[in-house]
Scaffold this motif. Structure first.
Motif, mmCIF file in Angstrom:
data_model
loop_
_atom_site.group_PDB
_atom_site.id
_atom_site.type_symbol
_atom_site.label_atom_id
_atom_site.label_comp_id
_atom_site.label_asym_id
_atom_site.label_seq_id
_atom_site.Cartn_x
_atom_site.Cartn_y
_atom_site.Cartn_z
ATOM 1 N N PHE A 1 0.854 -0.966 0.042
ATOM 2 C CA PHE A 1 -0.119 -0.111 -0.036
ATOM 3 C C PHE A 1 0.904 1.257 -0.034
ATOM 4 N N TRP A 2 0.885 1.959 -0.909
ATOM 5 C CA TRP A 2 1.659 3.308 -1.410
ATOM 6 C C TRP A 2 0.638 4.443 -1.363
ATOM 7 N N GLY A 3 0.919 5.432 -0.071
ATOM 8 C CA GLY A 3 0.140 6.511 0.001
ATOM 9 C C GLY A 3 0.457 7.257 1.045
ATOM 10 N N PRO A 4 -0.055 8.522 1.182
ATOM 11 C CA PRO A 4 0.419 9.528 2.128
ATOM 12 C C PRO A 4 -0.036 9.164 3.720
ATOM 13 N N PRO A 5 0.415 9.808 4.671
ATOM 14 C CA PRO A 5 0.022 9.485 6.005
ATOM 15 C C PRO A 5 -1.378 9.644 6.410
ATOM 16 N N GLY A 6 -2.059 8.787 6.940
ATOM 17 C CA GLY A 6 -3.592 9.046 7.435
ATOM 18 C C GLY A 6 -4.630 8.752 6.620
ATOM 19 N N VAL A 7 -4.239 7.920 5.382
ATOM 20 C CA VAL A 7 -5.575 7.579 4.353
ATOM 21 C C VAL A 7 -5.979 5.989 4.581
ATOM 22 N N GLY A 8 -5.452 5.549 5.739
ATOM 23 C CA GLY A 8 -6.011 4.274 5.936
ATOM 24 C C GLY A 8 -5.196 3.052 5.541
ATOM 25 N N LYS A 9 -4.028 2.949 5.490
ATOM 26 C CA LYS A 9 -3.193 1.951 5.021
ATOM 27 C C LYS A 9 -3.236 0.756 6.036
ATOM 28 N N LEU B 1 2.122 -10.918 2.607
ATOM 29 C CA LEU B 1 2.548 -9.631 3.042
ATOM 30 C C LEU B 1 1.766 -8.372 2.669
ATOM 31 N N ILE B 2 1.531 -7.535 3.489
ATOM 32 C CA ILE B 2 0.901 -6.412 3.237
ATOM 33 C C ILE B 2 1.884 -5.267 3.826
ATOM 34 N N GLY B 3 2.712 -4.653 2.943
ATOM 35 C CA GLY B 3 3.553 -3.481 3.111
ATOM 36 C C GLY B 3 3.020 -2.230 3.100
ATOM 37 N N ALA B 4 3.110 -0.930 4.111
ATOM 38 C CA ALA B 4 2.765 0.236 3.822
ATOM 39 C C ALA B 4 3.868 1.082 3.652
#
Length: 222
Positions: free
Chosen positions: A46-54, A129-132
């Motif tokens: 999961f690639w995304g900015p902080p606080g978006v629910g990863k 695996l789920i990586g954030a």
């Protein structure tokens, strides 16, 4: 009530139907939702900015599939921690149990050797695996691991998503629903949050707690 967890934690969604945002991934008919509903889940980043629910999305996936959930933070975990989780997962496999999801927060902070330690377990399906990460995985995740994962991009939450979060908090939270809160203007709240849902709820809670009365009106000047 003083020993309650923060509002952001109290409002953490428990199911996909309660999850706010990322409709391109988990909305009806979306690619990740289809994978979850079919039970055929690949390892993923999961690639995304902080606080978006990863982190929340990873946990919801594990609960939806009734899969054990192991969580590590790349900031304070090392190869030893990864191997311990893989050993537990291997034991589950030997016993014919449901195989776990291994969630690694900030996976981009893992060194090459730490990422290498995941390869065998991911390849053999011992763990999913789920990586954030907040960083581009093409540059921060080793190619051997990246090739075994599907990358999903999580987007900044829309203004409507953030307003929905505030409304849900006021009507559903055990503390806030006992107060009469009126948000006359929300622009300043949203601007201060920077699109980060966790930050938004933390700021909102601080503002509400600053009032002694149960009747609260929030404007952009507060």
């Amino acid at each position: 009530m003083n020993n309650l967890p923060p509002l952001a934690e109290r409002m953490r969604p428990k199911s996909l139907d309660d999850y706010v945002g990322q409709k391109h991934l988990v909305g009806p008919g979306a690619v990740l939702r289809k994978a979850i509903e079919s039970g055929t889940l690949p390892s993923m980043i999961f690639w995304g900015p902080p606080g978006v629910g990863k982190t929340t999305l990873a946990y919801i996936i594990s609960q939806s599939l009734f899969r054990p959930f192991f969580s590590l933070s790349a900031i304070n975990s090392g190869v030893k921690d990864v191997r311990e989780v893989i050993e537990k997962a291997s034991l589950l496999k030997e016993q014919g149990e449901i195989l776990p999801i291994l969630f690694i927060d900030e996976i981009h902070r893992f060194s090459k050797s730490q990422q290498d330690s995941l390869l065998g377990a991911v390849e053999r399906g011992i763990v999913t695996l789920i990586g954030a990460t907040t960083e581009n995985p093409s540059f921060e995740v080793i190619s051997a691991l990246l090739s075994r994962c599907q990358v999903y991009i999580l987007q900044h939450l829309a203004e409507s998503d953030l307003v929905d979060l505030l409304n849900k908090a006021m009507t559903e939270d055990v503390v806030l629903k006992e107060k009469k809160i009126i948000i006359k203007e929300h622009e300043a709240l949203l601007r201060l949050s920077g699109g980060d849902a966790r930050k938004l709820l933390n700021i909102f809670e601080l503002i509400v707690n600053a009032f002694d009365s149960k009747k609260i009106t929030i404007t952009n000047d507060m």
